[in-house]
Design a protein around this motif. Structure first.
Motif, PDB file in Angstrom:
ATOM      1  N   ALA A 174      -8.283  30.361  22.733  1.00  0.00           N
ATOM      2  CA  ALA A 174      -8.658  31.614  23.383  1.00  0.00           C
ATOM      3  C   ALA A 174      -7.415  32.352  23.843  1.00  0.00           C
ATOM      4  CB  ALA A 174      -9.561  31.318  24.577  1.00  0.00           C
ATOM      5  N   LEU A 175      -7.516  33.657  23.948  1.00  0.00           N
ATOM      6  CA  LEU A 175      -6.464  34.423  24.594  1.00  0.00           C
ATOM      7  C   LEU A 175      -6.321  33.939  26.027  1.00  0.00           C
ATOM      8  CD1 LEU A 175      -7.398  38.042  23.410  1.00  0.00           C
ATOM      9  CD2 LEU A 175      -5.647  36.545  22.441  1.00  0.00           C
ATOM     10  N   ASP A 176      -5.116  34.027  26.588  1.00  0.00           N
ATOM     11  CA  ASP A 176      -4.963  33.544  27.958  1.00  0.00           C
ATOM     12  C   ASP A 176      -5.520  34.564  28.949  1.00  0.00           C
ATOM     13  OD1 ASP A 176      -2.980  35.453  28.639  1.00  0.00           O
ATOM     14  OD2 ASP A 176      -1.335  34.086  28.242  1.00  0.00           O
ATOM     15  N   ASP A 177      -5.577  34.191  30.211  1.00  0.00           N
ATOM     16  CA  ASP A 177      -6.231  35.032  31.209  1.00  0.00           C
ATOM     17  C   ASP A 177      -5.576  36.397  31.340  1.00  0.00           C
ATOM     18  OD1 ASP A 177      -8.062  33.065  31.735  1.00  0.00           O
ATOM     19  OD2 ASP A 177      -7.083  32.330  33.552  1.00  0.00           O
ATOM     20  N   ARG A 178      -4.257  36.467  31.223  1.00  0.00           N
ATOM     21  CA  ARG A 178      -3.566  37.753  31.312  1.00  0.00           C
ATOM     22  C   ARG A 178      -4.034  38.684  30.201  1.00  0.00           C
ATOM     23  NH1 ARG A 178       2.296  35.148  31.017  1.00  0.00           N
ATOM     24  NH2 ARG A 178       1.086  34.025  29.438  1.00  0.00           N
ATOM     25  N   GLU A 179      -4.116  38.152  28.999  1.00  0.00           N
ATOM     26  CA  GLU A 179      -4.535  38.963  27.851  1.00  0.00           C
ATOM     27  C   GLU A 179      -5.989  39.388  27.986  1.00  0.00           C
ATOM     28  OE1 GLU A 179      -2.099  37.236  24.136  1.00  0.00           O
ATOM     29  OE2 GLU A 179      -3.315  35.745  25.189  1.00  0.00           O
ATOM     30  N   ARG A 180      -6.818  38.456  28.389  1.00  0.00           N
ATOM     31  CA  ARG A 180      -8.252  38.756  28.500  1.00  0.00           C
ATOM     32  C   ARG A 180      -8.504  39.863  29.529  1.00  0.00           C
ATOM     33  NH1 ARG A 180     -11.675  36.937  32.041  1.00  0.00           N
ATOM     34  NH2 ARG A 180     -10.248  35.321  32.783  1.00  0.00           N
ATOM     35  N   LEU A 181      -7.847  39.766  30.689  1.00  0.00           N
ATOM     36  CA  LEU A 181      -8.056  40.765  31.733  1.00  0.00           C
ATOM     37  C   LEU A 181      -7.447  42.110  31.364  1.00  0.00           C
ATOM     38  CD1 LEU A 181      -7.398  38.534  34.867  1.00  0.00           C
ATOM     39  CD2 LEU A 181      -9.605  39.431  34.086  1.00  0.00           C
ATOM     40  N   ALA A 182      -6.361  42.090  30.587  1.00  0.00           N
ATOM     41  CA  ALA A 182      -5.691  43.335  30.208  1.00  0.00           C
ATOM     42  C   ALA A 182      -6.369  44.038  29.043  1.00  0.00           C
ATOM     43  CB  ALA A 182      -4.237  43.057  29.849  1.00  0.00           C
ATOM     44  N   LEU A 183      -7.238  43.340  28.322  1.00  0.00           N
ATOM     45  CA  LEU A 183      -7.787  43.870  27.076  1.00  0.00           C
ATOM     46  C   LEU A 183      -8.411  45.267  27.220  1.00  0.00           C
ATOM     47  CD1 LEU A 183      -7.942  42.908  24.152  1.00  0.00           C
ATOM     48  CD2 LEU A 183     -10.220  42.018  24.645  1.00  0.00           C
ATOM     49  N   PRO A 184      -9.340  45.495  28.174  1.00  0.00           N
ATOM     50  CA  PRO A 184      -9.934  46.840  28.252  1.00  0.00           C
ATOM     51  C   PRO A 184      -8.909  47.917  28.583  1.00  0.00           C
ATOM     52  CG  PRO A 184     -10.610  45.495  30.128  1.00  0.00           C
ATOM     53  CD  PRO A 184      -9.936  44.580  29.164  1.00  0.00           C
ATOM     54  N   TRP A 185      -7.905  47.582  29.380  1.00  0.00           N
ATOM     55  CA  TRP A 185      -6.891  48.576  29.747  1.00  0.00           C
ATOM     56  C   TRP A 185      -5.990  48.889  28.558  1.00  0.00           C
ATOM     57  CZ3 TRP A 185      -9.184  50.288  33.641  1.00  0.00           C
ATOM     58  CH2 TRP A 185      -9.838  49.429  34.546  1.00  0.00           C
ATOM     59  N   LEU A 186      -5.697  47.904  27.733  1.00  0.00           N
ATOM     60  CA  LEU A 186      -4.924  48.149  26.525  1.00  0.00           C
ATOM     61  C   LEU A 186      -5.745  48.946  25.515  1.00  0.00           C
ATOM     62  CD1 LEU A 186      -3.183  44.675  26.162  1.00  0.00           C
ATOM     63  CD2 LEU A 186      -2.113  46.839  26.852  1.00  0.00           C
ATOM     64  N   MET A 187      -7.056  48.758  25.513  1.00  0.00           N
ATOM     65  CA  MET A 187      -7.916  49.580  24.658  1.00  0.00           C
ATOM     66  C   MET A 187      -7.832  51.051  25.072  1.00  0.00           C
ATOM     67  SD  MET A 187     -11.187  46.976  24.437  1.00  0.00           S
ATOM     68  CE  MET A 187     -12.283  48.097  23.543  1.00  0.00           C
TER      69      MET A 187
END
Length: 234
Positions: A174-187
Motif C-alpha cells: 500500500a502507499l504509505d500514510d503520507r501518500e494516502r493523506l496527500a492524494l486528494p490534495w495532489l489531485m
C-alpha cells in the motif's frame, strides 16, 4: 480510450504500480529529471494581467467574472499544495515516473490494457503525484461536446478505488500514510496546474471559453476538497 469501467481502471492501476516499483530509487538527477518548474509557476499567475491578456484575445469575456473564478481556482490550488505538504508529501517516496499519466495515454483493446504511451515528460518525482494524476483522470466522467456547465464534476469513487487497488497490487504494498493523506490534495494540484497551463497558453480550453472551463475546474476541485477524507480512505 478513456476507460469507463472499474475493471479497466484496475488494470491501469496494476500497470502503474508495476512501473513505480520498477522506477523506485532511480538515481538520475539534474534538470532533465526534476519536477518541471512550470508546476509552481502555474499557481503564481498575476490574475489581472492574465484577465487582460484573455480579453485581448476575446473582448466578449467578462473580466470581473473571469477574475473571480481565476482567484477561486488558484486559491484552491495553493491551499492544496500547502495541505499536501502538511501531510508530509514532500518527504514521501520518489520514483522515476511517466509524468503525464492520464486516460488518453492509456490504450485499451477489448477491455484489456494494451499500452501506455507518451513518455516525453518522464522524470524523478513523487510517486504519489503520479498516482494522483492518473486517479484524477480515470475517476473523471467523460466530457462530451456540450458546454462545460453540463459536465459532471464529481469523481467516480468506484473507478478511483479500483485504480488504487490495482496500484497496491502492482506495487506490492500500500502507499504509505503520507501518500494516502496527500492524494486528494495532489489531485487538486494536478487539476489546477494543468488547467492553468492550457488557459495561460491559449486563453481557452479547446473550443471552450476560459471562464466556462475554469468554472468546471472550480466545481471539480471543490468537490475533491469536500471529499478528501473519502478519497484518502479508498
Amino acid at each position: 480510450r478513456c476507460p469507463s469501467a472499474e475493471a479497466e481502471a484496475l488494470q491501469a492501476g496494476v500497470a502503474v504500480g508495476g512501473m513505480l516499483a520498477a522506477g523506485a530509487g532511480y538515481g538520475a538527477s539534474g534538470p532533465a529529471f526534476a519536477t518541471p518548474a512550470h508546476r509552481a509557476g502555474a499557481l503564481g499567475h498575476d490574475v489581472d494581467r492574465l484577465v487582460a491578456w484573455v480579453r485581448s484575445l476575446d473582448a466578449s469575456v467578462d473580466g470581473a467574472e473571469l477574475g473571480a473564478v481565476l482567484r477561486s481556482v488558484l486559491g484552491r490550488g495553493r491551499r492544496a499544495v500547502e495541505a499536501a505538504g502538511a501531510c508530509g508529501a514532500d518527504d514521501a517516496p520518489r520514483a522515476f515516473v511517466h509524468g503525464d499519466l492520464h486516460a488518453g495515454n492509456m490504450l485499451f483493446s477489448r477491455g484489456a490494457l494494451a499500452a501506455i504511451i507518451d513518455f516525453d515528460e518522464c522524470r524523478n518525482d513523487l510517486r504519489a503525484r503520479e498516482v494522483a494524476t492518473a486517479a484524477l483522470s480515470l475517476g473523471s466522467e467523460p466530457r462530451d461536446a456540450n458546454l462545460p456547465s453540463s459536465w459532471r464534476h464529481a469523481q467516480h469513487l468506484g473507478r478511483t478505488a479500483a485504480f488504487l487497488g490495482g496500484v497496491r497490487d502492482g506495487l506490492g504494498r500500500a502507499l504509505d500514510d503520507r501518500e494516502r493523506l496527500a492524494l486528494p490534495w495532489l489531485m487538486i494540484e494536478t487539476c489546477v496546474t494543468e488547467a492553468m497551463e492550457r488557459i495561460a497558453a491559449t486563453g481557452r480550453f479547446d473550443q471552450h471559453p476560459a471562464t466556462d472551463f475554469l468554472d468546471f475546474v472550480d466545481r471539480k476541485t471543490a468537490w475533491i476538497e469536500r471529499h478528501a477524507p473519502d478519497i484518502s480512505s479508498l
